[in-house]
Design an enzyme around this catalytic site. Structure first.
Site, PDB file in Angstrom:
ATOM      1  N   ASP A 180       2.826   6.059   2.340  1.00 11.02           N
ATOM      2  CA  ASP A 180       1.837   6.603   3.073  1.00 11.02           C
ATOM      3  C   ASP A 180       1.735   5.435   4.427  1.00 11.02           C
ATOM      4  O   ASP A 180       2.575   4.712   4.633  1.00 11.02           O
ATOM      5  CB  ASP A 180       0.454   6.568   2.432  1.00 11.02           C
TER       6      ASP A 180
ATOM      7  N   CYS B 288       2.705   1.615  -0.541  1.00  9.12           N
ATOM      8  CA  CYS B 288       1.638   2.100   0.012  1.00  9.12           C
ATOM      9  C   CYS B 288       0.890   0.677   0.495  1.00  9.12           C
ATOM     10  O   CYS B 288       1.625  -0.172   0.433  1.00  9.12           O
ATOM     11  CB  CYS B 288       0.836   2.924  -0.924  1.00  9.12           C
TER      12      CYS B 288
ATOM     13  N   THR C 148      -0.750  -1.397  -1.705  1.00 11.16           N
ATOM     14  CA  THR C 148      -0.731  -2.142  -2.781  1.00 11.16           C
ATOM     15  C   THR C 148       0.105  -1.888  -3.604  1.00 11.16           C
ATOM     16  O   THR C 148       0.612  -2.664  -4.764  1.00 11.16           O
ATOM     17  CB  THR C 148      -2.251  -1.989  -3.406  1.00 11.16           C
TER      18      THR C 148
ATOM     19  N   HIS D 186      13.219  -3.627 -19.713  1.00 14.78           N
ATOM     20  CA  HIS D 186      12.390  -3.090 -20.691  1.00 14.78           C
ATOM     21  C   HIS D 186      11.770  -1.898 -20.709  1.00 14.78           C
ATOM     22  O   HIS D 186      11.831  -1.073 -21.457  1.00 14.78           O
ATOM     23  CB  HIS D 186      11.198  -4.267 -20.850  1.00 14.78           C
TER      24      HIS D 186
ATOM     25  N   HIS E 240      13.868  -1.502 -27.083  1.00 16.26           N
ATOM     26  CA  HIS E 240      13.066  -0.840 -25.884  1.00 16.26           C
ATOM     27  C   HIS E 240      13.092   0.647 -25.853  1.00 16.26           C
ATOM     28  O   HIS E 240      11.895   1.354 -25.405  1.00 16.26           O
ATOM     29  CB  HIS E 240      13.428  -1.427 -24.543  1.00 16.26           C
TER      30      HIS E 240
HETATM   31  C1  RB5 Z   1      -4.650   3.299   2.265  1.00 16.99           C
HETATM   32  O1  RB5 Z   1      -5.508   2.940   2.929  1.00 16.99           O
HETATM   33  C2  RB5 Z   1      -4.514   2.779   0.788  1.00 16.99           C
HETATM   34  O2  RB5 Z   1      -5.524   3.302  -0.098  1.00 16.99           O
HETATM   35  C3  RB5 Z   1      -3.313   3.037   0.119  1.00 16.99           C
HETATM   36  O3  RB5 Z   1      -2.233   2.820   0.914  1.00 16.99           O
HETATM   37  C4  RB5 Z   1      -3.032   2.260  -1.158  1.00 16.99           C
HETATM   38  O4  RB5 Z   1      -3.068   1.148  -1.029  1.00 16.99           O
HETATM   39  C5  RB5 Z   1      -3.659   2.825  -2.258  1.00 16.99           C
HETATM   40  O5  RB5 Z   1      -3.227   2.556  -3.420  1.00 16.99           O
END
Ligand code: RB5
Length: 146
Positions: free
Chosen positions: A8, A65, A67, A98, A133
């Site tokens: 994203d 993304c 995180t 695993h 596993h």
């Molecule tokens: C976008 O702002 C953010 O929420 C997305 O990239 C991601 O971190 C969601 O898990």
């Protein structure tokens, strides 16, 4: 190896860096977007990459993304996907050995590009160990049937 990639807006820049790294290493990259930093919705790209993997258009997938977590939550809704949000090399290796993870999820806001490329290389170079596993993966597949 043919690797499907998606991101994203929060992961676009890191996707581009990893894509170049993979191409330089001789991999084929199937870039399913996003293609700029405009705001968009990560489940859309998680879905594209997840189906590329389960439909065998790609051997493995990488999603980025902010995180890595939203991407992993969304991709894991697709039957047959084992997506792992990873931010260190130990986990990258363990989740191939695993969990036989077939999608790696990274966070552009949580790992720098140098570490991200190390994580990618570690993940791609590790192999599923099978044995006990596999029993556990079979249990996960059963969960998916219900
Ligand atoms: C976008 O702002 C953010 O929420 C997305 O990239 C991601 O971190 C969601 O898990």
């Amino acid at each position: 190896m043919r690797i499907a990639m998606g991101a994203d807006h929060g992961g676009y820049s890191l996707k581009e860096i990893i894509k170049q790294h993979l191409v330089e290493a001789g991999h084929e990259v199937l870039d399913l977007g996003t293609h700029d930093t405009g705001s968009c919705h990560y489940p859309e790209y998680a879905e594209k990459v997840a189906y590329a993997v389960v439909d065998r258009d790609a051997d493995l997938g990488i999603l980025v993304c902010g995180t890595g977590i939203g991407m992993s939550i969304a991709a894991n809704k697709v039957r047959g996907i084992r997506a792992a949000a990873v931010s260190d090399c130990f986990t990258a290796q363990a989740t191939r050995e695993h969990n036989d993870s077939n999608i790696l999820c990274l966070g552009e806001r949580t790992v720098g590009p140098g570490l991200a490329m190390r994580i990618v290389d570690t993940w791609l170079n590790a192999s599923f160990q099978g044995g006990r596993h596999q029993v556990r993966l079979d249990m996960i597949s059963e969960l998916e049937q219900n």
